[in-house]
Every structure is written in structure tokens, then in C-alpha cells.
Design an enzyme around this catalytic site. Sequence first.
Site, PDB file in Angstrom:
ATOM      1  N   CYS A 165      -4.988   9.974  -2.926  1.00  0.00           N
ATOM      2  CA  CYS A 165      -4.099   8.997  -1.842  1.00  0.00           C
ATOM      3  C   CYS A 165      -2.893   8.708  -2.413  1.00  0.00           C
ATOM      4  O   CYS A 165      -1.854   8.214  -1.497  1.00  0.00           O
ATOM      5  CB  CYS A 165      -4.995   7.522  -1.889  1.00  0.00           C
ATOM      6  SG  CYS A 165      -6.616   7.415  -1.446  1.00  0.00           S
ATOM      7  N   HIS A 193     -11.532   7.277   4.780  1.00  0.00           N
ATOM      8  CA  HIS A 193     -10.230   8.357   5.364  1.00  0.00           C
ATOM      9  C   HIS A 193     -10.994   9.840   4.762  1.00  0.00           C
ATOM     10  O   HIS A 193     -11.933   9.914   3.809  1.00  0.00           O
ATOM     11  CB  HIS A 193      -9.121   8.041   4.071  1.00  0.00           C
ATOM     12  CG  HIS A 193      -7.879   7.308   4.634  1.00  0.00           C
ATOM     13  ND1 HIS A 193      -7.168   6.657   3.801  1.00  0.00           N
ATOM     14  CD2 HIS A 193      -7.482   7.228   5.836  1.00  0.00           C
ATOM     15  CE1 HIS A 193      -6.248   5.759   4.734  1.00  0.00           C
ATOM     16  NE2 HIS A 193      -6.447   6.417   5.948  1.00  0.00           N
ATOM     17  N   ASP A 219       0.680  -1.350   0.085  1.00  0.00           N
ATOM     18  CA  ASP A 219      -0.070  -0.043   0.001  1.00  0.00           C
ATOM     19  C   ASP A 219       0.864   1.240   0.009  1.00  0.00           C
ATOM     20  O   ASP A 219       0.289   2.214   0.006  1.00  0.00           O
ATOM     21  CB  ASP A 219      -0.920  -0.074   1.118  1.00  0.00           C
ATOM     22  CG  ASP A 219      -2.175  -0.676   0.893  1.00  0.00           C
ATOM     23  OD1 ASP A 219      -2.604  -0.607  -0.168  1.00  0.00           O
ATOM     24  OD2 ASP A 219      -2.743  -1.179   1.834  1.00  0.00           O
ATOM     25  N   ARG A 264      -9.693   5.522  11.118  1.00  0.00           N
ATOM     26  CA  ARG A 264      -8.333   5.341  10.989  1.00  0.00           C
ATOM     27  C   ARG A 264      -7.609   6.065  12.097  1.00  0.00           C
ATOM     28  O   ARG A 264      -6.991   5.873  13.203  1.00  0.00           O
ATOM     29  CB  ARG A 264      -7.658   5.479   9.760  1.00  0.00           C
ATOM     30  CG  ARG A 264      -8.258   4.520   8.636  1.00  0.00           C
ATOM     31  CD  ARG A 264      -7.733   3.158   8.798  1.00  0.00           C
ATOM     32  NE  ARG A 264      -8.152   2.153   7.793  1.00  0.00           N
ATOM     33  CZ  ARG A 264      -7.562   2.048   6.645  1.00  0.00           C
ATOM     34  NH1 ARG A 264      -6.206   2.781   6.316  1.00  0.00           N
ATOM     35  NH2 ARG A 264      -8.076   1.184   5.788  1.00  0.00           N
ATOM     36  N   ARG A 300       0.649  -1.601   7.479  1.00  0.00           N
ATOM     37  CA  ARG A 300       1.146  -0.668   6.849  1.00  0.00           C
ATOM     38  C   ARG A 300       2.052   0.338   7.725  1.00  0.00           C
ATOM     39  O   ARG A 300       2.724   1.070   7.272  1.00  0.00           O
ATOM     40  CB  ARG A 300       0.084   0.385   6.401  1.00  0.00           C
ATOM     41  CG  ARG A 300      -1.086  -0.074   5.397  1.00  0.00           C
ATOM     42  CD  ARG A 300      -1.702   1.000   4.744  1.00  0.00           C
ATOM     43  NE  ARG A 300      -0.754   1.646   4.132  1.00  0.00           N
ATOM     44  CZ  ARG A 300      -1.527   2.880   3.538  1.00  0.00           C
ATOM     45  NH1 ARG A 300      -2.706   3.204   3.572  1.00  0.00           N
ATOM     46  NH2 ARG A 300      -0.759   3.732   2.849  1.00  0.00           N
TER      47      ARG A 300
END
Length: 277
Positions: free
Chosen positions: A270, A176, A73, A147, A98
Site C-alpha cells: 500500500c 483492495h 492516508d 473500491r 481521500r
Amino acid sequence: MVSVNQERTPRKRTYLLCPPEHFAVEYAINPWMDTDEPVDVELAVKQWESLRETLSRLGHTVHVLPPRAGLPDMVFAANGAFVVDGTAYGARFKHEQRAAEAAGHRDFYESSGWRFVAPSEVNEGEGDFAYLPRAYGGLILAGYGFRTEPAAHAEAQEMLNHPVVSLRLVDPRFYHLDTALAVLDDERVTYFPGAFSAAAQKVLAQLFPDAVLADEVDAFAFGLNLVSDGRHVVLNAEASGMAAKVAAAGYVPVPVDLSELKKGGGSVKCCVAELRH
Ligand code: ARG
């Protein structure tokens, strides 16, 4: 009201991107990720290259972060830090898959002369933080609910010296902030109200009465996951309705096809971290 003939002025930006050489969907940490669906890495790299070229062609400085094997990612570079006034407030990922990305970003900032502040609180960088230099003297918007922890919003305010407005996200597809809200220029935003709690919707309406409102179809096509330089709005090609909305507000839509990266639950924004001096 926003006038259609209003001339929107671009401002030169500095961005950080990371190529999807190691992109894969090996785990599912958001509803877009399906580990059974195959990913075409070659196509992902090709599409990413066209995003990078588009940003360069628009006159912006693009830095490239070396990708690391085992971090599929990492292409979603927005999550690695949040940079305002030359200070990078580092990320601390919610999911352990991540976590190691944060060090890659930290190395970049520390080796290229930025002031780096290590976080104590869980936060996913520009994925959940947005900055408007000319709204209310410099305003940070921050998402939470999936998150980033609200405690990180307070920490960001302490580290970056700008007021932070906390906005609660309520739809897991828009996990997000940058999947539900985007900064169009130094003082304007666009967002999908349905991604936010009722209170957050009221706060946004109060702060940004002239916002460009997006709908669920726009958000679902990752149309809010855009990067704007104040005039050119780079957005996912699939988001044609969103392109029409920003055009009606006087911006110039610049579509790029990032269909492959959508399988990871991300699109243009992103993939792009903005480095603000
Ligand atoms: N698969 C990544 C994750 O779920 C996608 C991150 C998207 N990045 C973003 N800024 N919205 O963490």
C-alpha cells in the site's frame, strides 16, 4: 512445478513513496480502521523510513512524494495511480476523504515526464491493479467489489493497451486487490483464494496454476501486501507464515515492521507505487 533451488533474479525498480508525517486514523473507510485507537505518528515515520531504506538498499530507485496536511492516508502511495509502459493512469478515489490525494500524484507524474491519463472512472490505482509483464504478453489483473469500479478496468485497458482480467473481491477485510494478491515476479503471483468470488478463484487457478497460495492467516497478517523485485520479497514482519511460503518457492523474504500503518488498513505494498517505464 516451482523448484526450490530455482534461482530467482531481481530486476531494478523505480518506486514512489510518501512519508506518513500526517498519518492518522480520523475516519474509518475499511474494517481495519478504528478511530478510537491511538496512532503513534513518530513510530509510523520510523517504520516507514526503514521500508524506504530497505528498498534503496536492495538497489531500487525511490522517489518521495511530498505529503499534504489533511490527507492522513496519503502514505498509501499505491492508490494514487497505476503506471505501465511509462503511462500513469490516474486514480479517482471512492471516498471523498481521500479524493484530494489524486492531484498530488498527478502533479508528480506531470512534472517528471511521465504520460499522465486522467481517469473518468472510480479507481484506486495500484491498490486494485497489478501488472505481470511476462504473463500472457503483459497482463493486468484488476480487483473490484469495494473500491475500484469495473468500468475503470475497461478504461485501464483502453489507456494502457494490455488485457485486463477483472476479479471480484468478496471479503471486506481484503477490500483492495493488493491485500489479497501480489505479483512475485514478471509472471508469478501469490494470492489468498478466500478473498475472491468463486468465479474469480477459478480464473486465477486457470491463469496461474503455479501460484503460491496463501491462507487466511497470511492475508490477515497483511502478508500478501508485499513488494517483490523478482527475488527479494519485502513484506510485513508479522507475516511469518507468508515469509516461509515465499522462501519455499525460492524467493528471499525481507521483513519490515509496519505495525503502525496497519491501523490504517495497509502495509508494504500500500505504501509503494511502482513506476514502470
Ligand atoms: N486507509 C486506506 C484506505 O482505506 C488504506 C489504503 C491501503 N492501500 C492499499 N493499497 N491497499 O483507503
